[in-house]
Design an enzyme around this catalytic site. Structure first.
Site, PDB file in Angstrom:
ATOM      1  N   ARG A  62       0.830  -1.194   0.000  1.00 48.87           N
ATOM      2  CA  ARG A  62       0.000   0.000   0.000  1.00 48.87           C
ATOM      3  C   ARG A  62       0.871   1.252   0.000  1.00 48.87           C
ATOM      4  O   ARG A  62       1.918   1.284   0.622  1.00 48.87           O
ATOM      5  CB  ARG A  62      -0.893   0.036   1.252  1.00 48.87           C
ATOM      6  N   VAL A  63       0.374   2.257  -0.681  1.00 47.78           N
ATOM      7  CA  VAL A  63       1.079   3.533  -0.671  1.00 47.78           C
ATOM      8  C   VAL A  63       0.269   4.591   0.088  1.00 47.78           C
ATOM      9  O   VAL A  63       0.649   5.739   0.162  1.00 47.78           O
ATOM     10  CB  VAL A  63       1.389   4.034  -2.104  1.00 47.78           C
ATOM     11  N   ASP A  64      -0.878   4.159   0.654  1.00 52.57           N
ATOM     12  CA  ASP A  64      -1.677   5.107   1.433  1.00 52.57           C
ATOM     13  C   ASP A  64      -1.557   4.769   2.919  1.00 52.57           C
ATOM     14  O   ASP A  64      -0.718   3.974   3.310  1.00 52.57           O
ATOM     15  CB  ASP A  64      -3.143   5.072   0.971  1.00 52.57           C
ATOM     16  N   ASP A  65      -2.406   5.351   3.738  1.00 49.10           N
ATOM     17  CA  ASP A  65      -2.290   5.124   5.177  1.00 49.10           C
ATOM     18  C   ASP A  65      -3.054   3.889   5.610  1.00 49.10           C
ATOM     19  O   ASP A  65      -3.857   3.923   6.535  1.00 49.10           O
ATOM     20  CB  ASP A  65      -2.773   6.362   5.940  1.00 49.10           C
TER      21      ASP A  65
END
Ligand code: WT7
Length: 693
Positions: free
Chosen positions: A561-564
């Site tokens: 994942r590149v998000d939170d």
């Protein structure tokens, strides 16, 4: 006219074949080191390829090309294999994924009238398979099991469907299901879909508060649960959790008339169960009295089928909404091809129906294919690390689908637990939930599958409904750790920070260019959030939230994942949700949560916590903070580490710099980067000093 993407795929046809395969495979089995991961090719054996639905890259390419150039023709041919009360309208699909051109709207087979329960059960029975086993159910305690044929399953489903109708559940009404892996869980899902009700299964590991939050969001007519369940050596009292959730919803004005409770006798007798007369009803007292046939509610292909809540980057879970027709066609097709499913297979997916994997690949995908499935109630390592292989041998499981975290945890226990069983029925293995690291892949392949069984490393999401990037077993060589190539109809693209598509060998953000039948249609009650979360980061595309690279042979490698969002044991957890649970503790002033590498879980939860002025750090407080998260979300979201933080690194505008926190959490202290833009750079030193407290 060939798209860029097709060109990448075409490079497959030049892959080596013939004698070279064998020596390469031997090298792989012997564990000889290879130059790099992307040169590490594992070839399917020829006998497997010969019998496979898709025996070669050429065949794939032919089907894939058609699916991209003529999606309407490709998908309507497949859809025609199902039963439709009325065929869909003139437009097979319509879509706008580009928010600059208007609202994002996806429709497939609109106007078609069908029913997914009918297609999963009645249609299979009509084809002559009524006496085929639909479900082998295996209880937590070895020796405790049960079987349902398709005929029997349909009867059970109809009885519950009739009950639900009788108490006033109508087409479009929501029903919340909070059940462990009993047969009653798929039965409840199918009963809802039979009458057009929208099920919302909540994983039975979620806390009362999470359950209440979901109940308040979708306002169900009925909640279906059971009194308790055994998992491993523990007993979990689910009814108590539901009671607390219903009390909480009632306080917020959402009152429920009916809590249908299955008496799970082996875990708890009904006499011991807390009971609210009038609201609570024993399943066994009412459902078996209803007729075993029930007319089908024909629904539009675009009528909602289910809601499933998932975590995002804010504290509020998202109600992912899937509709009927496209989801049906897509889950059935992906199941068939990605596992090379044949009618003689026995299929076991270890996922819980509380997650999307259990919706698409325990319940709907397999049953739509008339498959025999194994449903296992218990813990995979109970009473010991060999339980999975006992189950495989007991039911002659031929397709085994699980998560990397389970592979890694069993790998640690040693090969003897695997090899003491025969496992000779196994034919295809599958992996889902997170990228599978090459060493776990190799162990799964060599030890579990005895180097005979291809591994389908399926990349997909709650939102995508079904597999997006996945090997087709037998069709092409695998690379351990790569999900390989896109499924039919899927056009993945990798974009840079500016949203420009990058070609060839590259890495960036994984997006999808056009819609596919299994795509979710909205976030329940919040179409705007749907558009901003998924379609506005890179306008014109669906953005997955994952990083990805593509190698010189066109293989896709997911990088996380590149998000939170943190991926713990294949479960998606929003950092914001854990943070908001932590700060609800009266002694917690501020919290920041990041993911760190974890040997078994993939990622662990690492929480930086700032206490209220004057409160000292203590072991009790640490435990109490963790308990707060367990109570608010569920045990699976409990932080692995609490790091006391006198302050958090923030920019002058007050934004927490998670990049720095991630480095501190993983002890990469020489990679902290530039800290001069912090409002107070000295907090970094303080944090490092407290790292091992
Ligand atoms: C996220 C979706 C899809 C069912 C289980 C999780 C990660 C999932 C893979 C895979 C690499 C994977 C991604 C994705 N993920 N499968 N085979 N390789 N990453 O569903 O809770 O919706 O989570 O899981 O990060 O975005 P989910």
């Amino acid at each position: 006219k060939t798209s860029n993407h097709l060109r990448h795929v075409e490079s497959m046809s030049i892959l080596p074949s013939g004698a070279g395969r064998i020596s390469r495979l031997n090298a792989v089995i012997l564990g000889e080191s290879l130059a790099s991961e992307e040169d590490d090719l594992v070839f399917p054996n020829e006998a497997f390829s010969k019998q496979a639905h898709v025996p070669s890259p050429q065949k794939y390419l032919e089907m894939y090309t058609r699916s991209i150039e003529d999606p309407a023709g490709f998908w309507s041919d497949i859809a025609s294999e199902f039963y439709w009360k009325e065929r869909w309208g003139p437009l097979v699909y319509s879509q706008n994924l580009d928010i600059r051109k208007g609202n994002v709207e996806i429709e497939w087979f609109k106007g078609g009238m069908t029913n997914i329960c009918y297609n999963s059960l009645d249609r299979i029975i009509d084809s002559g398979d009524g006496d085929k086993v639909a479900i082998f159910w295996e209880g937590n305690e070895p020796g405790f099991d049960g079987t349902l044929t398709y005929n029997q399953l349909l009867s059970r489903v109809c009885q519950l469907a009739n009950y639900l109708k009788d108490v006033g559940v109508r087409k479009g009404d929501a029903v919340v299901i909070y059940l462990p892996m009993l047969m009653e869980l798929p039965i409840a899902m199918l009963a809802c879909s039979r009458i057009g009700a929208v099920h919302s299964v909540v994983f039975a590991g979620f806390s009362a508060e999470s359950l209440a939050q979901r109940i308040m969001d979708c306002k169900p007519k009925v909640v279906i649960t059971c009194n308790a369940v055994r998992r491993g050596s523990k007993v979990i009292y689910l009814k108590d959790i539901v009671d607390a959730a219903l009390a909480e919803s009632a306080r917020n004005g959402i009152l429920l008339d009916i809590c249908l409770t299955y008496e799970n006798e082996s875990a708890m007798k009904r006499e011991a169960t807390k009971w609210q007369e009038g609201r609570d009803i024993w399943w066994q007292d009412v459902v078996p009295q209803y007729p075993t046939t029930c007319a089908v509610e024909w629904v539009d292909a675009e009528d909602p089928l289910f809601l499933l809540y998932t975590s995002g980057s804010t504290g509020k879970p998202k109600g992912v909404l899937h509709t009927t027709g496209g989801y049906m066609v897509y889950t059935a097709t992906t199941f068939k091809y990605a596992f090379d499913y044949k009618p003689s297979d026995i299929y076991w997916c270890t996922a819980d129906c509380g997650w999307i994997t259990g919706h698409s690949y325990v319940t709907y995908g397999p049953l739509l294919n008339g498959a025999t499935i194994v449903v296992y109630e218990g813990a995979p390592n109970y009473p010991n690390a060999g339980r999975c292989w006992d189950i495989v041998d007991k039911y002659k499981v031929s397709i085994f689908y699980t998560a990397p975290t389970l592979v890694r945890s069993l790998m640690r226990e040693g090969d003897q637990y695997v090899t003491r069983n025969s496992r000779k029925s196994l034919r295809v293995l599958g992996s889902v939930g997170e990228p599978i690291n090459p060493s776990a892949w190799r162990w799964f392949f060599n030890v579990v599958g005895a180097a005979r069984c291809p591994i389908s490393d399926t990349w997909w999401q709650t939102e995508t409904g079904g597999f997006m990037i996945t090997p087709l077993p037998g069709a092409w060589p695998q690379k351990p750790g790569s999900a390989t190539f896109p499924f039919f109809g899927i056009q993945p693209v990798i974009v840079d920070e500016k949203g420009a598509e990058i070609e060839g060998e590259c890495s960036g953000y994984l997006c999808v260019k056009s819609s596919w039948p299994g795509a979710f249609r909205t976030l329940y009650g919040d179409h705007e959030r749907y558009e901003t979360t998924y379609f506005s980061t890179f306008p014109g595309y669906y953005f997955s939230g994952d990083g990805c690279s593509r190698d010189k042979d066109g293989y896709y490698w997911l990088t996380g994942r590149v998000d939170d969002v943190i991926n713990v044991s294949g479960h998606r957890i929003g950092t914001a949700e854990v943070e908001s649970a932590l700060v609800s503790h009266r002694h917690c002033a501020e919290a920041a949560v990041v993911g760190v590498e974890h040997e078994v879980k993939g990622q662990g939860i690492y929480a930086f916590v700032t206490l209220v002025e004057g409160i000292p750090y203590s072991e009790d407080l640490r435990r109490s903070l963790i308990l707060t998260v367990r109570n608010q979300i569920g045990a699976f979201a409990a932080p692995d580490k609490v790091h006391w933080a006198p302050g958090l690194p923030k920019t002058r505008s007050g934004k927490i710099m998670r990049r720095i926190l991630r480095k501190i959490a993983s002890r990469q202290l020489d990679e902290l980067g530039d800290t001069s833009t912090l409002a107070d750079p000295s907090v970094v030193d303080q944090l490092i000093k407290l790292a091992d407290c």
